[in-house]
Design an enzyme around this catalytic site. Structure first.
Site, short mmCIF file in Angstrom:
data_model
loop_
_atom_site.label_atom_id
_atom_site.label_comp_id
_atom_site.label_asym_id
_atom_site.label_seq_id
_atom_site.Cartn_x
_atom_site.Cartn_y
_atom_site.Cartn_z
N ARG A 19 0.87 -1.18 0.00
CA ARG A 19 0.00 0.00 0.00
C ARG A 19 0.91 1.24 0.00
O ARG A 19 2.04 1.18 0.46
CB ARG A 19 -0.86 0.08 1.28
CG ARG A 19 -1.67 -1.14 1.58
CD ARG A 19 -3.08 -1.02 1.01
NE ARG A 19 -3.96 -2.02 1.59
CZ ARG A 19 -3.94 -3.32 1.32
NH1 ARG A 19 -3.05 -3.78 0.47
NH2 ARG A 19 -4.79 -4.15 1.89
N HIS A 106 13.01 6.07 10.70
CA HIS A 106 11.84 6.30 9.85
C HIS A 106 12.26 6.25 8.39
O HIS A 106 13.28 6.84 8.01
CB HIS A 106 11.19 7.65 10.15
CG HIS A 106 10.75 7.74 11.57
ND1 HIS A 106 9.67 7.04 12.05
CD2 HIS A 106 11.30 8.37 12.63
CE1 HIS A 106 9.56 7.27 13.34
NE2 HIS A 106 10.54 8.07 13.73
#
Ligand code: CA2
Length: 158
Positions: A19, A106
């Site tokens: 996704r 991240h």
């Protein structure tokens, strides 16, 4: 015996590559595990790679990591806590309580994204923070752990 590096992934990172490829890229979490395995092998470490969507499970793993680091079996943790980064005092407390060396990681540059991603509860408890280098950031964080003990201006806890 070789030391291990633990790579922890938090909520929704199991969706990586399936996704929102425009945000997070096309690599799957299995691809990330492969690049982490290669980086660990390159630096002489074994890899322990995990993902959970559950905060308490991540906390338990951080506690175990603290014990493993204290015994000399673990060099540290690369931790992509996902959205818990921005919400979880409990994960902050777990890193501090376990006295475990954690690099907050991240994939994206969270500071260039929505304001709610700009604050991290983990950063004050972390040894270092890496953001915005895509999935290659995992290899860079492993290299940072392999580079050795923290400089003098960092506390023993971190
Ligand atoms: O940039 C990162 O690595 C993040 O930790 C990813 C988190 C996000 O909440 C942080 O602000 C930044 C989201 C992880 C969910 O990953 C997905 C991957 C594909 C599709 C949907 C979510």
């Amino acid at each position: 015996m070789k030391q291990a590096i633990l790579v922890l992934n938090g909520p929704n990172l199991n969706l990586l590559g399936r996704r929102e490829p425009g945000v997070y890229g096309a690599h799957t979490l299995a691809d990330v595990e492969g690049l982490c395995r290669d980086a660990c092998a390159h630096h002489g470490y074994t890899l322990d790679f995990r993902q959970s969507n559950h905060e308490g499970v991540l906390i338990d793993w951080l506690h175990q990591a603290g014990a493993a680091q204290a015994s000399g079996a673990l060099a540290g943790v690369v931790f992509n806590a996902g959205a818990y980064t921005h919400t979880s005092v409990a994960l902050h407390d777990a890193i501090k309580g376990a006295q475990v060396r954690v690099i907050e990681l991240h994939i994206t540059n969270v500071h260039a994204r929505e304001p709610f991603r700009h604050h991290s509860y983990l950063a004050p408890a972390a040894y270092g923070v890496m953001a915005g280098f895509g999935v290659q950031g995992y290899a860079l964080a492993i290299a940072a752990l392999a580079a050795g003990p923290p400089p003098a201006n960092r506390s023993a806890v971190k």
